[in-house]
Scaffold this motif. Sequence first.
Motif, short mmCIF file in Angstrom:
data_model
loop_
_atom_site.label_atom_id
_atom_site.label_comp_id
_atom_site.label_asym_id
_atom_site.label_seq_id
_atom_site.Cartn_x
_atom_site.Cartn_y
_atom_site.Cartn_z
N PHE A 315 -6.40 3.17 -0.70
CA PHE A 315 -4.99 3.21 -1.12
C PHE A 315 -4.25 4.35 -0.43
O PHE A 315 -3.16 4.16 0.14
CB PHE A 315 -4.88 3.38 -2.64
N PHE A 316 -4.82 5.55 -0.47
CA PHE A 316 -4.10 6.70 0.08
C PHE A 316 -4.04 6.67 1.60
O PHE A 316 -3.17 7.30 2.19
CB PHE A 316 -4.73 8.00 -0.42
N ARG A 317 -4.95 5.96 2.25
CA ARG A 317 -4.88 5.83 3.70
C ARG A 317 -3.59 5.11 4.12
O ARG A 317 -3.06 5.34 5.21
CB ARG A 317 -6.11 5.06 4.18
N SER A 318 -3.07 4.22 3.25
CA SER A 318 -1.88 3.45 3.59
C SER A 318 -0.68 3.81 2.72
O SER A 318 0.32 3.10 2.71
CB SER A 318 -2.17 1.95 3.45
N HIS A 319 -0.77 4.92 1.98
CA HIS A 319 0.33 5.29 1.07
C HIS A 319 1.14 6.44 1.64
O HIS A 319 0.58 7.46 2.06
CB HIS A 319 -0.22 5.70 -0.30
N VAL A 320 2.44 6.26 1.64
CA VAL A 320 3.34 7.36 1.98
C VAL A 320 4.27 7.55 0.79
O VAL A 320 4.82 6.59 0.24
CB VAL A 320 4.15 7.04 3.26
N CYS A 321 4.40 8.78 0.34
CA CYS A 321 5.19 9.04 -0.86
C CYS A 321 6.66 8.67 -0.61
O CYS A 321 7.22 8.95 0.45
CB CYS A 321 5.09 10.51 -1.24
N ASN A 322 7.27 8.03 -1.60
CA ASN A 322 8.66 7.61 -1.50
C ASN A 322 9.52 8.43 -2.46
O ASN A 322 9.04 9.38 -3.09
CB ASN A 322 8.78 6.11 -1.78
#
Length: 685
Positions: A315-322
């Motif tokens: 999940f975090f490999r493809s997550h950028v905070c919005n």
Amino acid sequence: MSSISDDDCEDFILFPIHEYSESGSTKKKDSVSGRVSFSVSESDAVFANNIPIPGKSHHPLDRACSLPNGGYLNGHPKPPISAQRSQVLRKYWRNAIRKSRMLKDPWASHLLHNIATETALRYRYNAVTKTWVTDEVAVKIESQSFAHGAMRQCFRLKKAYMLNDDKLSWKYNYVAKQYFEKVARDVYFEDVRLQMDAKLWGEEYNRHNPPKKVDIMQMSVIEFVGREGKPLYHIEHFIEGVYIKYNSNSGFVEDEAARCTPQAFSHFTFERSDHEVIVVDVQGVGDLYTDPQIHTANGKGYGDGDLGTKGMALFFRSHVCNRICRGFSLEQFDLSDREREWLRDHERKQIAAKTQCRGAESMVMSSAREARRSGSSLLSSPPSSPLTPDWPQSPDEGIECPLGGAYPARRSESSDDGVWEPVRPPFPRRRKDTVLQEEAEIQNSEMETALGINRLAEWQRRPSHVGGQLDFLKLNSKLESIGVGSSLGRVHLDLAKYHEMGRFNHDDIDMDSALFHLEQAAVCDVLEAIIAMSRLYSGLVNDVLPDAEVAVDVGKAFEYLVQAAEAGDRRSMVLLARCYDTGEGLPADRDRDWLEATYWYEEAIGKEQEDEGGEFDAITDDPSYSLLARLAEMHQLGGFHLDVDYQKGGDLFTSAADAAMAAMKGRMANKYYAFAEECWGMIDE
């Protein structure tokens, strides 16, 4: 006026209503959902025609002005609303009800009313009390599926409910889902438990007043007791609209319909649960989700789909905070420069999303972040309860009017017409009467679901980046199990392994990112990562990244060796003892120290006694009798800060001989017995 029971409209009330009473209406509590049954008049029939009312919030009563007796969401009292505002809201609801009644049954053409009625047992799960409730229902179900996914097929189903005149109505549409392959019956019930637990996390998310609230569909199991084999199905309400999979349990993120809310919800659950769980596989219509997956830190909580920290890593490999993540004060997960560059496209698409923060979001703050802001520790401040909103003293504290269920409210200084505005507290603290209030509210059976949210609120929030994690542990005087490391550290270790195996790009393995995450895992006290980093800087092959190459650095290698030994690794203890014993491998600022060497030799010998599962394979290379013999020699010779002690040297040679005899090393044992006699003989001399 028609009476609708909670059993029949359970899927329409997307957020639990803890209390509702109206003049001329009837009310009773449901043992599963904690909601109530009530009579619905023409102006209040918000569940007409089986279609949820559209709008910014799925909860039809979330912003309504007509909840009497303080019956507001999450147990908060409703804010005062002016008469003018009340009339406007009533007008909106009447229009919404009128439009909903004009909608036609989308399944009318399928003639489900011609199908024979069957009796089935329905099993519903209460995520708060962890109990199941069974009742009998009448249903009509098609024999042919109309859609399917990767594992299940879907059937149209209608469930009956009883009207006041004892007639059955079949207006409510459901989807029944059954696995293609035969699975254990427990799988159906575990799926329901997962979805209802995820629903509770959705309510905790809403408690923080996001720009758009979310909900997860109510799901239950039905058993056709009249059929051969008593087959099981999942059932949940049918929702019209465009079905979108926003993310998956393996790192997929939808780019064509990039949205902020689903990704922020997943990130929120990770931090709010103290890194213990994360809700992913977010999919559904709008912000009404279904079929989620929960990853747990140990990977054992929710079936085969629970990938543990490996799923969290994906999940975090493809997550950028919005913008919603930032509004909640969630912190960006640590990624390498190359990984951040890869996420630029995701970031641009989320920036283009339409959801905007209102500035009234309740920040999910940890004591570490708050202390960094204020310069003081907040360790004595337990998290506030949603049942007993507990905010710092203010001139308006006597008026408890939370707005949107997230912040207290006060009258606007610029308006005299009763307008209320949110008050943003610096940080919640506990009032003296909180415990008494909680005890009284626990006894109130109308508040079961709110109590469930209260339990979630007691979890402390940990940041998602390593620096914040270390601050959190330092300020809370809380250490992870040495050698096991934190969940966050294991997430980084899994990311390092994914990069090494080419999970993200088999043709171009990103070894720099792998090394970055391995180092982050070592910082978080993950023993496997610490050992790997020590061997890397020593120029030796390691088990995690065997193809990685770094410049030999004796100082860093020694630091990681010390960290691994302190974490309980026996092989590292022996290596560290030999460094102090022989002087080989010591950095320039360290000298030979037999006193320090004896300490680590003794620690390694004691570690063997604690090992009953054969976990320390170094024992075969460094058996205890050889370490005892070396200790005896050091006490016999003395030097390097260690005093000569012939008596202890002889005793250690004897212990080495006994250990060698137990290991079936007879000749070695006789040798050590002779050394013991020789050492004791030096006492008289």
